[in-house]
Design a protein around this motif. Structure first.
Motif, PDB file in Angstrom:
ATOM      1  N   LEU A  48     117.414  52.481  51.203  1.00 29.48           N
ATOM      2  CA  LEU A  48     118.220  53.685  50.976  1.00 29.48           C
ATOM      3  C   LEU A  48     118.529  53.824  49.487  1.00 29.48           C
ATOM      4  CD1 LEU A  48     119.715  56.072  52.270  1.00 29.48           C
ATOM      5  CD2 LEU A  48     121.724  54.580  52.497  1.00 29.48           C
ATOM      6  N   ASP A  49     117.784  54.686  48.817  1.00 30.16           N
ATOM      7  CA  ASP A  49     117.979  54.936  47.390  1.00 30.16           C
ATOM      8  C   ASP A  49     118.968  56.088  47.225  1.00 30.16           C
ATOM      9  OD1 ASP A  49     117.869  55.359  44.696  1.00 30.16           O
ATOM     10  OD2 ASP A  49     115.787  56.058  44.654  1.00 30.16           O
ATOM     11  N   GLY A  52     118.237  58.314  43.450  1.00 28.80           N
ATOM     12  CA  GLY A  52     117.258  59.387  43.463  1.00 28.80           C
ATOM     13  C   GLY A  52     116.319  59.331  42.286  1.00 28.80           C
ATOM     14  N   ASP A  63     116.834  64.873  45.612  1.00 24.23           N
ATOM     15  CA  ASP A  63     116.080  63.788  46.227  1.00 24.23           C
ATOM     16  C   ASP A  63     116.991  62.970  47.155  1.00 24.23           C
ATOM     17  OD1 ASP A  63     113.695  62.119  46.515  1.00 24.23           O
ATOM     18  OD2 ASP A  63     114.842  60.608  45.405  1.00 24.23           O
ATOM     19  N   VAL A  64     118.208  62.687  46.699  1.00 18.61           N
ATOM     20  CA  VAL A  64     119.147  61.950  47.534  1.00 18.61           C
ATOM     21  C   VAL A  64     119.560  62.787  48.748  1.00 18.61           C
ATOM     22  CG1 VAL A  64     121.464  60.942  47.608  1.00 18.61           C
ATOM     23  CG2 VAL A  64     119.989  60.531  45.639  1.00 18.61           C
ATOM     24  N   THR A  66     117.826  65.037  50.307  1.00 19.03           N
ATOM     25  CA  THR A  66     116.720  65.027  51.267  1.00 19.03           C
ATOM     26  C   THR A  66     116.651  63.707  52.014  1.00 19.03           C
ATOM     27  OG1 THR A  66     115.475  66.547  49.857  1.00 19.03           O
ATOM     28  CG2 THR A  66     114.224  65.325  51.509  1.00 19.03           C
ATOM     29  N   THR A  67     117.011  62.609  51.349  1.00 20.32           N
ATOM     30  CA  THR A  67     117.002  61.285  51.963  1.00 20.32           C
ATOM     31  C   THR A  67     118.066  61.159  53.043  1.00 20.32           C
ATOM     32  OG1 THR A  67     116.163  60.251  49.945  1.00 20.32           O
ATOM     33  CG2 THR A  67     117.294  58.810  51.505  1.00 20.32           C
ATOM     34  N   GLN A  71     118.637  62.749  58.448  1.00 24.44           N
ATOM     35  CA  GLN A  71     117.596  61.725  58.454  1.00 24.44           C
ATOM     36  C   GLN A  71     118.049  60.517  59.271  1.00 24.44           C
ATOM     37  OE1 GLN A  71     114.449  62.208  57.123  1.00 24.44           O
ATOM     38  NE2 GLN A  71     115.310  64.280  56.928  1.00 24.44           N
TER      39      GLN A  71
END
Length: 548
Positions: A48-49, A52, A63-64, A66-67, A71
Motif C-alpha cells: 500500500l503506497d 504515490g 495515484d493514491v 486510485t489505490t 479498492q
C-alpha cells in the motif's frame, strides 16, 4: 406490495465551504504527514503506497486516490467481508479508516482475532489527532469525492476543542445481540451554531436472504427534527451517489418509518416488515442546532430486530400521505388545509397514524371518510396518544404523537371511503410560507401504518403514554426565579432541556433521582417549553411560565 412514489424533497445546500482547499487534498496531506513515512514506494507494507508516484502533487494525490477508492484491501479478512480501503459513504466498511480509528468511533474496530492487524500508525510514529481522523471519516461519509470541498475543518476543530454538544453524550446505544438483529448508524455530521442540515444516505443492508423485522428501535438526539427510513424498490437506487446527499432523488422507494422523537416501534404480534435479500435502505436525518455557541454532532442509531422468516401472518405496510400545496399567509389568522385519501385499496387494517407540521402548526386531525363524508374522528395530535376526546388538548409540533389502534382499525379505501386529514397553522412570521424542507417552511404529512388482513394478528396493548402534566409536578407555576421538578420513582434519570418561544434551546442538564431544581438565571419572562428525555427513550414535555 404497494409502492408510494414520493415527490418529497428536503433540500438544503452546503454553503460557506468554498474558500477551503479540496477535502481530498487535506486527506492526502494527512496521509503524507502520518502514514507515508512507512507506506511509500514498492516496498510499502501490504503493497500500500500512500505517497504515490508522479511528477506533480496532483498526480501523486490522484495515484493514491486510485489505490484507495473502492479498492479491495490486501488483508484477507477485510477483503472477505467485502470492505474496501475507502468504501465511499461507509466509514465502518473502509479498512483504512478502521486501521486509523483507534477509539474515535466506538462502533468501528478491527477484528478482535487480530487477523486485521494492529491500529496504525504503529507505536513510535506520529499519531493522528481526533480532528485528522474525523476529517477523513467525514470525507468518506460524504462519498470520498476526488474534487471539491465537503468538510469544514474549522467546525471539526471547534468541536474537538471543547465547543461541543453530541446527540449521544454517553456514547452509542448498545446494538442488538447478533442472534437478535443488527444496528444501523447514520452520521455523524456536524452543525455550526444555529445551523440546520438535512441529509439522505443510501445504505446497503447486506442481507444474505429475506428477513422479517418485528421491531425498530430508533434513537435520535434532542435537536433532531425528524428521522425517516425508506427502502429502495428494485433498481430504485440506480445512479444515486454514495454518501450524504441533499436531494432525495426518490423514484422507487417504500416508506418504512418516520419519527420526530426516539421511538421503539414494536410491531403487533404476527406482523412484520418483509425485507428482501440485498435490500438497500435510504436514510433521512434532519437536525437543527439550537445552540448559539456550540458545534453539534448529529447521529442516528436504528436497532433492527428480526424473527424467523415465515413467522408473521401479515406484512406491515407504511404510507406517507403528503399534501404538497399548502399556502399559509402571514396574517396571524388560522389557515386550514385538508386532503381526501381515497386510493382503491379495498379494506385495510390501521395500526398507526401520525401527523407532521412545522413551527406554525396548531392542529392535526384525521377522520374516517364514509359515503363521501367525514364521520368518526380517528386522530387528534393535540391529545396524548393521538386519541380524540382528551380533556386538555395541547398541540406541540415538536412531539406530535403516534396513535396506535388496539385492536387494528378496519378502514375501507375506495372512491367514496377512506380518510380525511386536516392541519391548521397560525403564521405570525415575517413572510408567507408553503410546503418546504426547512424549519422556516411548513409541511402537511401523515404517516399511516396498516396490514391488508387482520387474520392471525394479536395486538398487545402498548405501555400507556402519559403526558408530562400527568407525570411531572412542576411548581410553583407560574414562577419567578426557580421551579422544582418532581418525577415518579420509575423515572430515575434522563436529560432535561428547556426551549424558549422561538424553539431555541436555552438550557440542558443531565438529571438523576426524582427531584431537581431549574433556576431561571437571565432568561426573560415568557412561556418556555421543556422536554425530559429519559434513559428509556421516553419523552415528557410541558411548559413553564416565567413572570416579570
Amino acid at each position: 406490495m404497494r409502492h408510494f412514489t414520493l415527490l418529497f424533497s428536503f433540500c438544503l445546500l452546503l454553503t460557506g465551504l468554498y474558500a477551503q482547499e479540496a477535502t481530498s487534498l487535506e486527506v492526502y496531506n494527512i496521509l503524507q504527514a502520518k502514514c507515508a513515512t512507512c507506506h511509500s514506494g514498492v516496498d510499502a507494507p501490504a503493497g500500500l503506497d500512500l505517497q504515490g508516484s508522479g511528477a506533480t502533487l496532483n498526480a501523486r494525490m490522484q495515484d493514491v486516490y486510485t489505490t484507495l477508492y473502492n479498492q479491495t484491501p490486501a488483508n484477507a479478512t477485510a477483503a472477505a467481508k467485502g470492505d474496501a480501503y475507502i468504501y465511499p459513504g461507509r466509514a465502518d466498511r473502509s479498512f483504512l479508516f478502521r486501521k486509523m480509528n483507534s477509539g474515535l468511533e466506538p462502533t468501528v474496530h478491527l477484528e478482535a482475532s487480530g487477523d486485521e492487524g494492529q491500529s496504525m500508525p504503529p507505536y513510535g510514529e506520529p499519531v493522528l489527532t481526533n480532528v485528522e481522523k474525523e476529517l477523513i471519516r467525514q470525507w468518506i461519509l460524504y462519498g470520498a469525492p476526488a474534487a471539491g470541498t465537503v468538510v469544514d475543518r474549522a467546525i471539526l476543530e471547534s468541536y474537538y476543542s471543547g465547543m461541543a454538544q453530541a446527540s449521544f453524550p454517553d456514547g452509542p446505544p448498545p446494538a442488538p445481540a447478533p442472534e437478535e438483529g443488527f444496528q444501523i448508524k447514520m452520521g455523524p455530521f456536524y452543525l455550526a451554531p444555529g445551523d440546520e442540515l438535512e441529509y439522505f444516505q443510501k445504505y446497503e443492508l447486506e442481507l444474505p436472504e429475506e428477513i422479517e423485522v418485528n421491531r425498530l428501535d430508533m434513537k435520535i438526539g434532542t435537536y433532531s427534527h425528524h428521522f425517516i427510513m425508506y427502502n429502495f424498490g428494485p433498481g430504485g437506487d440506480a445512479g444515486i451517489a454514495e454518501g450524504f446527499r441533499t436531494n432525495p432523488f426518490h423514484n422507487n422507494v417504500k416508506l418504512v418509518a418516520a419519527i420526530q422523537e426516539p421511538t421503539d416501534l414494536n410491531l403487533p404480534e404476527n406482523t412484520a416488515f418483509r425485507w428482501d435479500e440485498g435490500l438497500i435502505a435510504d436514510l433521512n436525518s434532519h437536525y437543527i442546532n439550537y445552540s448559539a455557541t456550540l458545534v453539534y454532532q448529529a447521529e442516528v442509531y436504528v436497532n433492527v430486530y428480526t424473527q424467523t422468516t415465515g413467522t408473521a401472518a401479515q406484512e406491515m405496510f407504511t404510507e406517507l400521505l403528503v399534501k404538497g400545496n399548502i399556502p399559509i399567509p402571514n396574517n396571524e389568522s388560522t389557515t386550514t388545509h385538508t386532503q381526501v385519501v381515497n386510493p382503491n385499496w379495498g379494506e385495510v387494517y390501521l395500526w398507526g397514524l401520525m401527523g407532521h407540521t412545522h413551527k406554525y402548526g396548531t392542529s392535526y386531525k384525521a377522520w374516517r371518510r364514509e359515503g363521501l363524508q367525514a364521520t368518526e374522528m380517528l386522530y387528534d395530535a393535540a391529545c396524548p396518544r393521538g386519541e380524540p376526546g382528551c380533556v386538555s388538548p395541547y398541540f406541540d409540533y415538536r412531539h406530535i404523537p403516534f396513535r396506535y389502534f388496539e385492536p387494528l382499525e378496519p378502514v375501507t379505501m375506495n372512491f367514496a371511503n377512506g380518510l380525511i386529514h386536516e392541519a391548521k397553522w397560525v403564521n405570525d412570521g415575517p413572510t408567507s410560507v408553503n410546503f418546504g424542507p426547512t424549519s422556516d417552511d411548513e409541511m402537511m404529512v401523515m404517516v399511516a401504518m396498516y396490514t391488508e388482513d387482520s387474520t392471525g394478528v394479536q395486538v398487545v396493548p402498548t405501555e400507556e403514554i402519559i403526558t408530562a402534566h400527568d407525570v411531572l409536578k412542576v411548581s410553583p407555576s407560574p414562577a419567578s426565579d426557580w421551579v422544582q421538578v418532581q418525577s415518579p420513582d420509575y423515572i430515575q434519570d434522563g436529560t432535561f432541556v428547556l426551549f424558549d418561544a422561538t424553539g431555541r434551546q436555552v438550557w440542558q442538564q443531565s438529571v438523576s433521582g426524582t427531584r431537581f431544581l431549574v433556576e431561571r438565571g437571565v432568561w426573560p419572562a415568557g412561556m418556555y417549553w421543556y422536554q425530559l428525555q429519559t434513559s428509556q427513550a421516553k419523552a415528557y414535555t410541558g411548559k413553564i411560565l416565567w413572570l416579570e
